[in-house]
Write a protein that holds these residues in place. Sequence first.
Motif, mmCIF file in Angstrom:
data_model
loop_
_atom_site.group_PDB
_atom_site.id
_atom_site.type_symbol
_atom_site.label_atom_id
_atom_site.label_comp_id
_atom_site.label_asym_id
_atom_site.label_seq_id
_atom_site.Cartn_x
_atom_site.Cartn_y
_atom_site.Cartn_z
ATOM 1 N N ARG A 22 0.989 -1.043 -0.210
ATOM 2 C CA ARG A 22 0.160 0.167 0.077
ATOM 3 C C ARG A 22 -0.057 1.018 0.332
ATOM 4 N N PHE A 23 1.675 1.492 0.512
ATOM 5 C CA PHE A 23 2.981 2.838 0.990
ATOM 6 C C PHE A 23 3.890 2.803 -0.559
ATOM 7 N N VAL A 24 4.857 2.294 -1.222
ATOM 8 C CA VAL A 24 5.279 2.739 -2.224
ATOM 9 C C VAL A 24 4.007 2.450 -3.153
ATOM 10 N N ARG A 25 3.334 3.751 -3.800
ATOM 11 C CA ARG A 25 1.922 4.005 -4.657
ATOM 12 C C ARG A 25 2.731 5.335 -4.701
ATOM 13 N N ARG A 26 1.693 5.644 -6.230
ATOM 14 C CA ARG A 26 1.420 6.866 -6.304
ATOM 15 C C ARG A 26 0.792 7.567 -5.864
ATOM 16 N N TRP A 27 -1.029 6.516 -5.297
ATOM 17 C CA TRP A 27 -1.683 8.134 -4.456
ATOM 18 C C TRP A 27 -1.281 8.038 -3.394
ATOM 19 N N GLY A 28 0.061 7.805 -2.702
ATOM 20 C CA GLY A 28 0.389 7.679 -0.953
ATOM 21 C C GLY A 28 0.215 8.130 0.092
ATOM 22 N N LEU A 29 0.283 8.992 0.389
ATOM 23 C CA LEU A 29 -0.498 8.914 2.350
ATOM 24 C C LEU A 29 -0.713 9.729 2.887
ATOM 25 N N ASP A 30 -1.852 9.888 3.185
ATOM 26 C CA ASP A 30 -2.448 11.824 3.720
ATOM 27 C C ASP A 30 -1.871 12.223 5.441
ATOM 28 N N PRO A 31 -1.697 12.716 5.584
ATOM 29 C CA PRO A 31 -0.292 13.503 6.394
ATOM 30 C C PRO A 31 -0.923 13.126 7.712
ATOM 31 N N SER A 32 -2.254 13.126 8.232
ATOM 32 C CA SER A 32 -2.289 12.593 9.196
ATOM 33 C C SER A 32 -2.972 10.820 9.615
ATOM 34 N N LYS A 33 -2.108 10.342 8.801
ATOM 35 C CA LYS A 33 -2.349 9.227 9.000
ATOM 36 C C LYS A 33 0.125 8.794 9.362
ATOM 37 N N LEU A 34 0.234 9.636 9.597
ATOM 38 C CA LEU A 34 2.094 10.045 9.686
ATOM 39 C C LEU A 34 2.128 8.899 11.141
ATOM 40 N N PRO A 35 3.172 9.132 11.586
ATOM 41 C CA PRO A 35 3.553 8.764 13.088
ATOM 42 C C PRO A 35 4.168 9.794 13.300
ATOM 43 N N PHE A 224 23.154 0.265 0.342
ATOM 44 C CA PHE A 224 21.629 2.320 1.144
ATOM 45 C C PHE A 224 20.277 2.004 0.265
ATOM 46 N N LEU A 225 19.165 2.452 0.582
ATOM 47 C CA LEU A 225 18.110 2.742 -0.125
ATOM 48 C C LEU A 225 17.468 3.677 0.110
ATOM 49 N N VAL A 226 16.950 4.735 -0.712
ATOM 50 C CA VAL A 226 15.979 5.632 -0.572
ATOM 51 C C VAL A 226 14.637 5.378 -1.025
ATOM 52 N N VAL A 227 13.841 5.986 -0.304
ATOM 53 C CA VAL A 227 12.688 5.543 -0.481
ATOM 54 C C VAL A 227 11.683 6.878 -0.587
ATOM 55 N N GLN A 228 11.029 7.092 -1.534
ATOM 56 C CA GLN A 228 9.752 8.105 -1.418
ATOM 57 C C GLN A 228 8.385 8.695 -1.309
ATOM 58 N N ILE A 229 8.229 7.818 -0.461
ATOM 59 C CA ILE A 229 6.644 8.188 -1.057
ATOM 60 C C ILE A 229 5.604 9.754 -1.069
ATOM 61 N N ALA A 230 4.528 9.968 -1.765
ATOM 62 C CA ALA A 230 3.800 10.844 -1.925
ATOM 63 C C ALA A 230 3.020 11.286 -0.378
ATOM 64 N N VAL A 231 3.219 12.432 -0.650
ATOM 65 C CA VAL A 231 1.926 12.610 1.241
ATOM 66 C C VAL A 231 1.527 13.862 0.206
ATOM 67 N N LYS A 232 -0.179 12.999 0.965
ATOM 68 C CA LYS A 232 -1.192 13.786 -0.049
ATOM 69 C C LYS A 232 -1.546 15.408 0.978
ATOM 70 N N ASP A 233 -0.198 16.550 1.153
ATOM 71 C CA ASP A 233 -0.794 17.465 2.213
ATOM 72 C C ASP A 233 -1.477 18.762 1.121
ATOM 73 N N LYS A 234 -2.606 18.315 1.161
ATOM 74 C CA LYS A 234 -3.967 20.114 0.397
ATOM 75 C C LYS A 234 -3.014 21.442 1.414
#
Length: 354
Positions: A22-35, A224-234
């Motif tokens: 679910r995470f490494v996707r174009r649709w990204g994450l909602d900021p409210s769901k971040l730790p 080493f790895l760098v993973v960047q996931i879109a954040v849906k921050d309106k």
Amino acid sequence: MECKTPRLSADTDGDLKADHGRFVRRWGLDPSKLPSSSAPSSELIPLLTTVWTEAIYFISKVHLEESSNKTSPWQSKGVKTFPHSNTPVKMYERVITTKELAKVIHDHKLDDVKESDMEPETWSLRRSVHANAASAGTADWNEWVRCFKKNHAEAEKEYTATVLNTTLMKNWNCKGIKIQVAGRTWVDWTMKWEESVHKLPFPLKKRVFPVLQLTAMTDDKREFLVVQIAVKDKDATPRNRGAVLGAYTSVERFRQTEGEVEWIMGTVSDAAGILPRWVQKRAVPAQIAKDVEMFLTWMTEERKRIVGTDKDTSTAANDSRTTSRTTSRVNSSQTTATTTTSGVVPAPKPSANE
């Protein structure tokens, strides 16, 4: 936020593969769901483990030219060469279908995915292998680590002319975390929420790309790895004077081989606005291939600048010590002097279209 580690199974070649996550996707994450940024490092482990499992297995079978009995989900898209890079850049593509995305939504019970996110994901990926040397047209391992593991956003802004600015929005404490994934122990974790603002050709508006950036290195310091996931921050749009909110997700892997450094970077993105995705799909491969040329060109000049700065600093320090010794000798010959002085070296409007 539930973190369900992808199920591992054997593929047709007998190699391990992971279900799409679910995470490494174009649709990204909602900021409210971040730790919470104050969360102890132990609470971050489920998220880090899940993302790393998704990312590692997603790119694990990119390069299979040497194996005649292996298959890869990545389709070769040719080779590009550049005058300031000593190595060719191999291009690949992978499409995640609507059916596969629907399964992810069902398996993870996601309720915040828009209908537009159900369009197939077209990932573009490049792979290049560089001599492990601090010389023109390449870079050594320490330079790769410094520019991409430690200072990814800062370095990208320096060598990419379209990046106007970068901002660190939030930082998490990952001290002491060690995680076993894919038979390796990953250490030196970082987790940041950053955003970068890019300019686009006139008359298009600027784009802002918020991302959750994760990095980690193997305990033998060879990968080493760098993973960047879109954040849906309106809120990123008003915060950046009306810049259009885009989505950017990527997986980057750097790995030392015998005298060489392998650089893999795969991405899926959406610049949004009036730019159709089919136009973006055609443009992205050339853009990410050109990144190799831009970084190595910049690295050659940056290396000269660093050496020049070191020399200037050394000369200034020597001049200061010489002045101090000379002044001290003068003062010592003057019986009325009570203190010794040292020499001091002086310090050197947005478019309405989207």
